[in-house]
Design an enzyme around this catalytic site. Structure first.
Site, PDB file in Angstrom:
ATOM      1  N   ARG A  67       0.847  -1.184   0.000  1.00 52.61           N
ATOM      2  CA  ARG A  67       0.000   0.000   0.000  1.00 52.61           C
ATOM      3  C   ARG A  67       0.889   1.241   0.000  1.00 52.61           C
ATOM      4  O   ARG A  67       1.726   1.422   0.887  1.00 52.61           O
ATOM      5  CB  ARG A  67      -0.917   0.002   1.232  1.00 52.61           C
ATOM      6  CG  ARG A  67      -1.819   1.225   1.279  1.00 52.61           C
ATOM      7  CD  ARG A  67      -2.586   1.338   2.583  1.00 52.61           C
ATOM      8  NE  ARG A  67      -3.271   2.624   2.623  1.00 52.61           N
ATOM      9  CZ  ARG A  67      -3.489   3.346   3.702  1.00 52.61           C
ATOM     10  NH1 ARG A  67      -3.042   2.904   4.884  1.00 52.61           N
ATOM     11  NH2 ARG A  67      -4.097   4.489   3.639  1.00 52.61           N
ATOM     12  N   HIS A 115      -3.295  11.016   0.841  1.00 48.89           N
ATOM     13  CA  HIS A 115      -2.765  10.760   2.176  1.00 48.89           C
ATOM     14  C   HIS A 115      -2.129  12.047   2.693  1.00 48.89           C
ATOM     15  O   HIS A 115      -0.909  12.134   2.860  1.00 48.89           O
ATOM     16  CB  HIS A 115      -1.754   9.608   2.137  1.00 48.89           C
ATOM     17  CG  HIS A 115      -1.449   9.006   3.477  1.00 48.89           C
ATOM     18  ND1 HIS A 115      -1.474   7.641   3.716  1.00 48.89           N
ATOM     19  CD2 HIS A 115      -1.104   9.569   4.656  1.00 48.89           C
ATOM     20  CE1 HIS A 115      -1.154   7.403   4.972  1.00 48.89           C
ATOM     21  NE2 HIS A 115      -0.916   8.562   5.571  1.00 48.89           N
ATOM     22  N   GLU A 165      -7.665   8.346   6.525  1.00 56.61           N
ATOM     23  CA  GLU A 165      -7.850   8.961   7.841  1.00 56.61           C
ATOM     24  C   GLU A 165      -8.416  10.385   7.788  1.00 56.61           C
ATOM     25  O   GLU A 165      -7.726  11.364   8.071  1.00 56.61           O
ATOM     26  CB  GLU A 165      -6.543   8.938   8.634  1.00 56.61           C
ATOM     27  CG  GLU A 165      -6.076   7.544   8.974  1.00 56.61           C
ATOM     28  CD  GLU A 165      -4.882   7.506   9.900  1.00 56.61           C
ATOM     29  OE1 GLU A 165      -4.670   6.473  10.558  1.00 56.61           O
ATOM     30  OE2 GLU A 165      -4.154   8.525   9.992  1.00 56.61           O
ATOM     31  N   ASN A 187      -7.557   1.669  10.104  1.00 58.54           N
ATOM     32  CA  ASN A 187      -6.253   1.856  10.746  1.00 58.54           C
ATOM     33  C   ASN A 187      -6.468   1.801  12.244  1.00 58.54           C
ATOM     34  O   ASN A 187      -7.308   2.540  12.774  1.00 58.54           O
ATOM     35  CB  ASN A 187      -5.639   3.195  10.362  1.00 58.54           C
ATOM     36  CG  ASN A 187      -5.296   3.291   8.890  1.00 58.54           C
ATOM     37  OD1 ASN A 187      -5.365   2.303   8.160  1.00 58.54           O
ATOM     38  ND2 ASN A 187      -4.917   4.470   8.444  1.00 58.54           N
ATOM     39  N   TYR A 210      -4.423   1.636  16.095  1.00 59.41           N
ATOM     40  CA  TYR A 210      -3.199   1.681  16.880  1.00 59.41           C
ATOM     41  C   TYR A 210      -3.458   1.565  18.376  1.00 59.41           C
ATOM     42  O   TYR A 210      -2.764   0.850  19.081  1.00 59.41           O
ATOM     43  CB  TYR A 210      -2.444   2.994  16.613  1.00 59.41           C
ATOM     44  CG  TYR A 210      -1.877   3.090  15.223  1.00 59.41           C
ATOM     45  CD1 TYR A 210      -0.637   2.534  14.920  1.00 59.41           C
ATOM     46  CD2 TYR A 210      -2.582   3.713  14.201  1.00 59.41           C
ATOM     47  CE1 TYR A 210      -0.104   2.610  13.633  1.00 59.41           C
ATOM     48  CE2 TYR A 210      -2.067   3.791  12.915  1.00 59.41           C
ATOM     49  CZ  TYR A 210      -0.832   3.246  12.635  1.00 59.41           C
ATOM     50  OH  TYR A 210      -0.324   3.317  11.363  1.00 59.41           O
ATOM     51  N   GLU A 216      -3.638  -0.165   8.334  1.00 60.31           N
ATOM     52  CA  GLU A 216      -2.461   0.209   9.126  1.00 60.31           C
ATOM     53  C   GLU A 216      -2.588  -0.391  10.515  1.00 60.31           C
ATOM     54  O   GLU A 216      -3.667  -0.386  11.101  1.00 60.31           O
ATOM     55  CB  GLU A 216      -2.304   1.738   9.280  1.00 60.31           C
ATOM     56  CG  GLU A 216      -1.933   2.482   8.026  1.00 60.31           C
ATOM     57  CD  GLU A 216      -1.767   3.986   8.266  1.00 60.31           C
ATOM     58  OE1 GLU A 216      -1.497   4.383   9.419  1.00 60.31           O
ATOM     59  OE2 GLU A 216      -1.926   4.750   7.307  1.00 60.31           O
TER      60      GLU A 216
END
Length: 491
Positions: free
Chosen positions: A97, A142, A187, A327, A329, A395
């Site tokens: 990606r 992005h 995002e 994504n 985290y 991600e």
């Protein structure tokens, strides 16, 4: 400890559920890794590229970057893309990606003066990936809008929708014969809330409660317009898919009242973007509309600061994704907060206080506490609210200072992959692929090069930017090869 004891410890740590599928990945499940253009390419004024908002921010306000660095050279992937592809081959991943730099295609963002040299760079990258059996997954945006468009308001200007469509059109025309996985936008919360609402990302406008909502409104319409462009003009001949990637943070309360606040935060952080696209009703989440309207009225506004979609726009945006990119985290604790002031801000609108539980393991990043169970809960939350969409983890990664022997990163990957497999097998969540962030150490936005997420270490003191595999690269390679989690420590 010998291998037998390690194996026993591994089995015991998984619990009874592990015997059902032994933490083997499903057939057809895809593994990949990722980067983004500004973070790795460098060559900031080479090849006809125009200035973007990160060029402007890092050059004029280096004090906002932790180590006062920038992406002028970064990992020099513009010149070393073949080495990047070779690393993907070494890892054995099925896809890579990457993102395309808007000002490398149209230097000022407007659809004239197409920069053929920039387009050729991405064409060569795609060809190199395909020649090595790796699927290219392209993110159209992005975070690096051309500065010339930002000077006109950027994502707060409704005309950005048309500019974004024309930018996407030239990508589909020139690369769509070879790229079958597209992500329109990465995002949106970080773009709008952190870039327009506060100063955590470029362009650092710090206009929370107004600019962030305007940005989001135009961004969602731009995404939908590009999806329809592909669907109506290119899908039949190119046979690709178009998705939308949202950053997830799991918010969790401790009581009934706190759970209500945590759900509101989930809706106003994640649902802000997911609800218009993935819900059967479309539009912004009802709780978000209610809370912003109520606070706007108390502040003396004649109408809500959250822009309103027309019925036609709701239908136009609804359903405009073939898959959801997630994504993930970290997670946060949440509770209701009674803010009495009339400050115009996103936080004053949602009325939630959130924080990292200090009982969770911490990382080098102050915003990052580790909670793998939160990952599984977030996946279930998506399944339950959005009719079980196909999800690609676009991600997932761990920041440190750049250690080669990065055992903490290995632990992070292992536990999050374990949680994801539990969600797939035990909760029937439709996760189709996983992307390790990131392929190599790169420019980590406001943290510069002080925080590193790479599977490969990049020596930024060397003009040649040599890449060295970390322990985590060897671990991830073994997972991809065997298609099974392992707790065996690699030598």
């Amino acid at each position: 400890m010998d291998l037998a004891l390690i194996t026993v410890a591994f089995v015991l740590s998984l619990g009874t559920s592990s015997f059902a599928y032994n933490y083997t990945f499903p057939e057809g499940f895809l593994f990949g890794t990722a980067t983004s253009a500004y973070q790795v390419e460098g060559a900031w004024i080479e090849g006809g590229k125009g200035e973007n908002i990160w060029d402007r921010l890092t050059h004029e306000r280096p004090d906002l970057i932790l180590d006062q660095s920038n992406g002028d050279v970064a990992c020099d992937s513009y010149h070393k893309y073949k080495e990047d592809v070779a690393m993907c081959v070494e890892l054995g991943v099925q896809f890579y990606r990457f993102s395309i730099s808007w000002p490398r295609i149209y230097p000022h963002g407007f659809s004239y003066n197409l920069n053929k040299e920039g387009l050729l760079y991405y064409s060569k990258l795609v060809d190199e990936l395909l020649a090595n059996g790796i699927i290219p997954v392209a993110t159209i945006y992005h975070w690096d809008i051309p500065q010339a468009l930002q000077d006109l308001g950027g994502w707060t200007n409704p005309l950005v929708v048309n500019h974004f469509v024309e930018y996407a059109r030239v990508l589909f025309d020139n690369l769509g014969d070879r790229i079958k996985y597209w992500i329109t936008i990465n995002e949106p919360s970080q773009i709008c809330q952190e870039g327009y609402g506060n100063m955590d990302k470029a362009p650092a406008l710090n206009l929370s409660g107004i600019a962030d909502y305007l940005c989001g409104h135009n961004l969602l319409k731009a995404h939908a317009a590009v999806y329809h462009l592909y669907n109506d003009t290119y899908r039949e001949s190119q046979n690709g898919t178009v998705g939308f990637t949202i950053n997830g943070v799991w918010y969790e309360g401790n009581s009934t009242y706190d759970d209500d606040a945590a759900e509101r935060m989930m809706q106003m952080y994640f649902g802000w973007w997911a609800h218009p696209i993935f819900s059967s009703q479309g539009d912004y989440p009802p709780v978000m509309k209610t809370f912003v309207a109520r606070k706007s009225a108390a502040q003396g506004y004649r109408r809500s600061r959250l822009p309103e979609f027309t019925p036609e726009e709701i239908e136009y945006i609804k359903g405009t994704a073939d898959f959801m990119g997630l994504n993930f985290y970290t997670a946060r604790k949440a509770k209701g907060a009674e803010y009495d002031g009339l400050e115009v801000s996103y936080s004053n609108d949602h009325q939630v206080e959130s924080w990292i539980d200090r009982d969770w393991p911490m990382t080098i990043a102050p915003w990052f506490g580790i909670n793998p169970l939160g990952f599984r809960k977030h996946l279930n939350w998506i399944k339950e609210r959005y009719n079980s969409p196909d999800i690609y983890i676009t991600e997932n990664g761990y920041p440190d200072a750049g250690e080669i022997d990065d055992f903490d990163r290995i632990d992070y990957y292992r536990e999050h992959l374990k949680a994801m497999l539990d969600a797939i097998y035990e909760d029937n969540v439709n996760v189709r692929g996983y992307t390790a962030w990131s392929l190599m150490d790169n420019f980590e936005w406001m943290f510069g090069y002080a925080h590193r997420f790479g599977l490969y270490y990049v020596d930024l003191t060397d003009p040649q930017r040599p890449r060295t595999p970390k322990r985590s690269a060897l671990y991830y390679k073994e997972i991809v090869r065997t298609r099974q989690l392992t707790y065996e420590k690699l030598k």
